[in-house]
Design a protein around this motif. Structure first.
Motif, PDB file in Angstrom:
ATOM      1  N   ASN A  81       4.037  20.193 -28.152  1.00  0.00           N
ATOM      2  CA  ASN A  81       3.900  20.535 -29.564  1.00  0.00           C
ATOM      3  C   ASN A  81       5.076  21.435 -29.927  1.00  0.00           C
ATOM      4  OD1 ASN A  81       3.183  22.138 -31.947  1.00  0.00           O
ATOM      5  ND2 ASN A  81       1.183  21.166 -31.795  1.00  0.00           N
ATOM      6  N   LEU A  82       5.859  21.042 -30.932  1.00  0.00           N
ATOM      7  CA  LEU A  82       7.138  21.692 -31.221  1.00  0.00           C
ATOM      8  C   LEU A  82       7.039  22.835 -32.234  1.00  0.00           C
ATOM      9  CD1 LEU A  82       9.397  18.507 -31.413  1.00  0.00           C
ATOM     10  CD2 LEU A  82       8.849  19.922 -29.413  1.00  0.00           C
ATOM     11  N   LEU A  83       5.833  23.139 -32.720  1.00  0.00           N
ATOM     12  CA  LEU A  83       5.633  24.209 -33.707  1.00  0.00           C
ATOM     13  C   LEU A  83       6.559  24.015 -34.902  1.00  0.00           C
ATOM     14  CD1 LEU A  83       4.039  26.727 -34.434  1.00  0.00           C
ATOM     15  CD2 LEU A  83       5.747  28.108 -33.276  1.00  0.00           C
TER      16      LEU A  83
ATOM     17  N   GLY B 274      -1.659  29.505 -27.174  1.00  0.00           N
ATOM     18  CA  GLY B 274      -2.173  30.859 -27.321  1.00  0.00           C
ATOM     19  C   GLY B 274      -1.096  31.870 -27.660  1.00  0.00           C
ATOM     20  N   PRO B 275      -0.797  32.755 -26.724  1.00  0.00           N
ATOM     21  CA  PRO B 275       0.069  33.895 -27.039  1.00  0.00           C
ATOM     22  C   PRO B 275       1.563  33.616 -26.885  1.00  0.00           C
ATOM     23  CG  PRO B 275      -0.730  34.111 -24.804  1.00  0.00           C
ATOM     24  CD  PRO B 275      -1.335  32.840 -25.360  1.00  0.00           C
ATOM     25  N   TYR B 276       1.964  32.365 -26.734  1.00  0.00           N
ATOM     26  CA  TYR B 276       3.325  32.056 -26.295  1.00  0.00           C
ATOM     27  C   TYR B 276       4.382  32.274 -27.381  1.00  0.00           C
ATOM     28  CZ  TYR B 276       0.273  30.040 -22.856  1.00  0.00           C
ATOM     29  OH  TYR B 276      -0.728  29.879 -21.938  1.00  0.00           O
ATOM     30  N   ASP B 277       3.937  32.450 -28.635  1.00  0.00           N
ATOM     31  CA  ASP B 277       4.894  32.809 -29.687  1.00  0.00           C
ATOM     32  C   ASP B 277       4.619  34.212 -30.217  1.00  0.00           C
ATOM     33  OD1 ASP B 277       2.510  32.221 -30.947  1.00  0.00           O
ATOM     34  OD2 ASP B 277       3.464  31.339 -32.710  1.00  0.00           O
ATOM     35  N   GLY B 278       3.848  35.001 -29.435  1.00  0.00           N
ATOM     36  CA  GLY B 278       3.620  36.389 -29.788  1.00  0.00           C
ATOM     37  C   GLY B 278       2.272  36.691 -30.404  1.00  0.00           C
ATOM     38  N   ASP B 279       1.475  35.684 -30.716  1.00  0.00           N
ATOM     39  CA  ASP B 279       0.152  35.934 -31.292  1.00  0.00           C
ATOM     40  C   ASP B 279      -0.802  36.459 -30.216  1.00  0.00           C
ATOM     41  OD1 ASP B 279       0.929  35.053 -33.776  1.00  0.00           O
ATOM     42  OD2 ASP B 279       0.329  32.973 -33.400  1.00  0.00           O
TER      43      ASP B 279
ATOM     44  N   THR C  34      -6.677  25.781 -23.093  1.00  0.00           N
ATOM     45  CA  THR C  34      -6.089  24.510 -22.660  1.00  0.00           C
ATOM     46  C   THR C  34      -6.478  23.419 -23.637  1.00  0.00           C
ATOM     47  OG1 THR C  34      -6.374  25.275 -20.383  1.00  0.00           O
ATOM     48  CG2 THR C  34      -5.821  22.953 -20.694  1.00  0.00           C
ATOM     49  N   ILE C  35      -5.595  23.179 -24.637  1.00  0.00           N
ATOM     50  CA  ILE C  35      -5.897  22.162 -25.656  1.00  0.00           C
ATOM     51  C   ILE C  35      -4.913  20.996 -25.621  1.00  0.00           C
ATOM     52  CG2 ILE C  35      -7.054  23.808 -27.168  1.00  0.00           C
ATOM     53  CD1 ILE C  35      -4.565  23.882 -28.903  1.00  0.00           C
ATOM     54  N   ASP C  36      -3.880  21.070 -24.784  1.00  0.00           N
ATOM     55  CA  ASP C  36      -2.957  19.950 -24.607  1.00  0.00           C
ATOM     56  C   ASP C  36      -3.369  19.188 -23.358  1.00  0.00           C
ATOM     57  OD1 ASP C  36      -0.487  20.617 -26.609  1.00  0.00           O
ATOM     58  OD2 ASP C  36      -1.345  22.455 -25.776  1.00  0.00           O
ATOM     59  N   HIS C  37      -3.408  17.872 -23.463  1.00  0.00           N
ATOM     60  CA  HIS C  37      -3.944  17.062 -22.368  1.00  0.00           C
ATOM     61  C   HIS C  37      -3.140  15.780 -22.190  1.00  0.00           C
ATOM     62  CE1 HIS C  37      -7.711  19.461 -22.374  1.00  0.00           C
ATOM     63  NE2 HIS C  37      -7.540  19.470 -23.677  1.00  0.00           N
TER      64      HIS C  37
ATOM     65  N   ASP D  71       4.404  27.808 -29.833  1.00  0.00           N
ATOM     66  CA  ASP D  71       3.143  28.439 -29.416  1.00  0.00           C
ATOM     67  C   ASP D  71       2.406  27.594 -28.383  1.00  0.00           C
ATOM     68  OD1 ASP D  71       2.672  26.437 -31.252  1.00  0.00           O
ATOM     69  OD2 ASP D  71       1.056  27.485 -32.297  1.00  0.00           O
ATOM     70  N   HIS D  72       2.990  26.449 -28.025  1.00  0.00           N
ATOM     71  CA  HIS D  72       2.430  25.590 -26.979  1.00  0.00           C
ATOM     72  C   HIS D  72       3.366  25.559 -25.783  1.00  0.00           C
ATOM     73  CE1 HIS D  72      -0.864  23.311 -29.158  1.00  0.00           C
ATOM     74  NE2 HIS D  72      -0.251  23.924 -30.158  1.00  0.00           N
ATOM     75  N   ARG D  73       2.806  25.228 -24.647  1.00  0.00           N
ATOM     76  CA  ARG D  73       3.608  24.953 -23.457  1.00  0.00           C
ATOM     77  C   ARG D  73       3.631  23.452 -23.216  1.00  0.00           C
ATOM     78  NH1 ARG D  73       0.822  28.650 -19.021  1.00  0.00           N
ATOM     79  NH2 ARG D  73       2.840  28.701 -17.955  1.00  0.00           N
ATOM     80  N   ALA D  74       4.705  22.983 -22.620  1.00  0.00           N
ATOM     81  CA  ALA D  74       4.830  21.555 -22.337  1.00  0.00           C
ATOM     82  C   ALA D  74       3.998  21.191 -21.114  1.00  0.00           C
ATOM     83  CB  ALA D  74       6.294  21.192 -22.111  1.00  0.00           C
ATOM     84  N   LEU D  75       3.379  20.042 -21.171  1.00  0.00           N
ATOM     85  CA  LEU D  75       2.544  19.542 -20.080  1.00  0.00           C
ATOM     86  C   LEU D  75       3.189  18.281 -19.509  1.00  0.00           C
ATOM     87  CD1 LEU D  75      -0.188  19.781 -18.542  1.00  0.00           C
ATOM     88  CD2 LEU D  75      -1.178  18.323 -20.320  1.00  0.00           C
ATOM     89  N   ILE D  76       3.432  18.288 -18.194  1.00  0.00           N
ATOM     90  CA  ILE D  76       4.082  17.166 -17.509  1.00  0.00           C
ATOM     91  C   ILE D  76       3.118  16.614 -16.460  1.00  0.00           C
ATOM     92  CG2 ILE D  76       5.963  16.505 -15.949  1.00  0.00           C
ATOM     93  CD1 ILE D  76       7.712  18.566 -17.348  1.00  0.00           C
ATOM     94  N   ALA D  77       2.993  15.300 -16.431  1.00  0.00           N
ATOM     95  CA  ALA D  77       2.124  14.644 -15.448  1.00  0.00           C
ATOM     96  C   ALA D  77       2.890  13.535 -14.749  1.00  0.00           C
ATOM     97  CB  ALA D  77       0.874  14.076 -16.120  1.00  0.00           C
TER      98      ALA D  77
END
Length: 332
Positions: free
Chosen positions: A114-116, A283-288, A294-297, A318-324
């Motif tokens: 998610n690129l915000l 969550g807090p990844y952009d300072g919030d 865990t909402i990215d799947h 505000d999201h982290r990238a998920l790699i599978a």
């Protein structure tokens, strides 16, 4: 016994009653939370709160300890049952599954981010794609400016095929691929977000359907109907069709019944399968000041195996990238 002695003798009894009441006031909310989670009873604001169930599961052991110290056996027994029930709901996500799916087939590495509003660092996205040998990238909150920035950063050299539906705001969607996309298109879900999709067929593999998922966030009571409709309308797994991979920002955790219902149609959650299901992705990844959830799947058809899952920070998102890393069926 004198009259003046009576109040002194009743103080321990009163103190015991107060402590007992306070303990039950700790136990009952956790019990209600567990029942709501176990039976999928989240409604209204509870839809947002249930995402934090792992934190409640950890906290629920505190009333157990306090009740045991205070020798309140009934409260301790109920608290222990509640804590155990929440642990059963949550703890398996941190343990690798015995069944990770088929191990024979063609490896496919996929990533969602998610690129915000496309504020995420495009060079970092391209670096993650390059260094992790990503063959399919799904992006959400994808804008025309983000499309230009990713192109300028060289994403097209790595993933030359794409189905893009950029829009200003949070509704845009994109799907990039190393392999040609068959029947690429985008659809607008009930909540108003685009979802890009298409079918790929890597060398040596059969066709696989992929879609960038992005249900509406349940951020306000007026958005709940769109959120629930979007989750219900996600493509179900179909054993008679090509295997599917849904990857993206689902705005739901495994504690939401609607996401569990979708998975039950014939998917496996890649992070849960790999024992990485409690790693926060938003969550807090952009300072919030928000606890990670865990909402990215990455949801994969049960005919697809899960080799590995990793989560990576992305600057200015505000999201982290998920790699599978997946194993898809070989061509028949």
């Amino acid at each position: 016994m004198t009259i003046t002695d009576a109040p002194t003798e009743t103080r321990p009894a009163r103190r015991r009653v107060v402590v007992t009441v306070l303990l039950w006031l700790l136990v009952i909310p956790a019990a209600v939370w567990f029942l709501g989670r176990a039976f999928g009873l989240e409604r209204g604001i509870l839809v947002m709160l249930v995402a934090f169930t792992p934190y409640v599961a950890a906290w629920s052991w505190i009333p157990v300890l306090l009740a045991l110290i205070g020798r309140r056996w009934a409260a301790a027994a109920v608290a222990a049952l509640v804590a155990f029930g929440l642990a059963v709901c949550v703890l398996p996500r941190a343990l690798p599954n015995l069944d990770t799916g088929p191990s024979a087939g063609v490896e496919l590495r996929v990533m969602t981010a998610n690129l915000l509003f496309s504020g995420a660092d495009p060079a970092e996205i391209v670096r993650l794609v390059r260094e992790n040998d990503i063959a399919v990238l799904a992006v959400q909150e994808f804008t025309p400016n983000g499309e230009s920035a990713l192109a300028a950063a060289g994403l097209g050299d790595l993933l030359p095929y794409a189905q893009l539906a950029p829009e200003y705001g949070a509704s845009g969607s994109g799907l990039y691929s190393r392999h040609p996309l068959t029947d690429p298109a985008s659809r607008r879900n009930d909540g108003g977000f685009q979802q890009a999709y298409g079918t790929i067929q890597p060398p040596g593999a059969g066709p696989v359907f992929v879609e960038s998922a992005h249900p509406l966030a349940p951020a306000h009571p007026t958005m709940l109907s769109g959120w629930s409709a979007d989750l219900r309308e996600q493509p179900s797994a179909d054993p008679d069709a090509a295997p599917k991979i849904l990857l993206g920002d689902f705005n739901a955790t495994l504690d939401h019944r609607l996401l569990r219902d979708l998975i039950a149609t014939g998917y496996r959650d890649a992070a849960d399968t790999a024992g990485q299901g409690l790693i926060g992705t938003w969550g807090p990844y952009d300072g919030d000041p928000i606890p990670p959830v865990t909402i990215d799947h990455v949801l994969v058809d049960e005919r697809i195996g899960v080799r590995d899952v990793s989560v990576h920070g992305v600057n200015r998102s505000d999201h982290r990238a998920l790699i599978a890393s997946l194993t898809i069926p070989a061509a028949s």
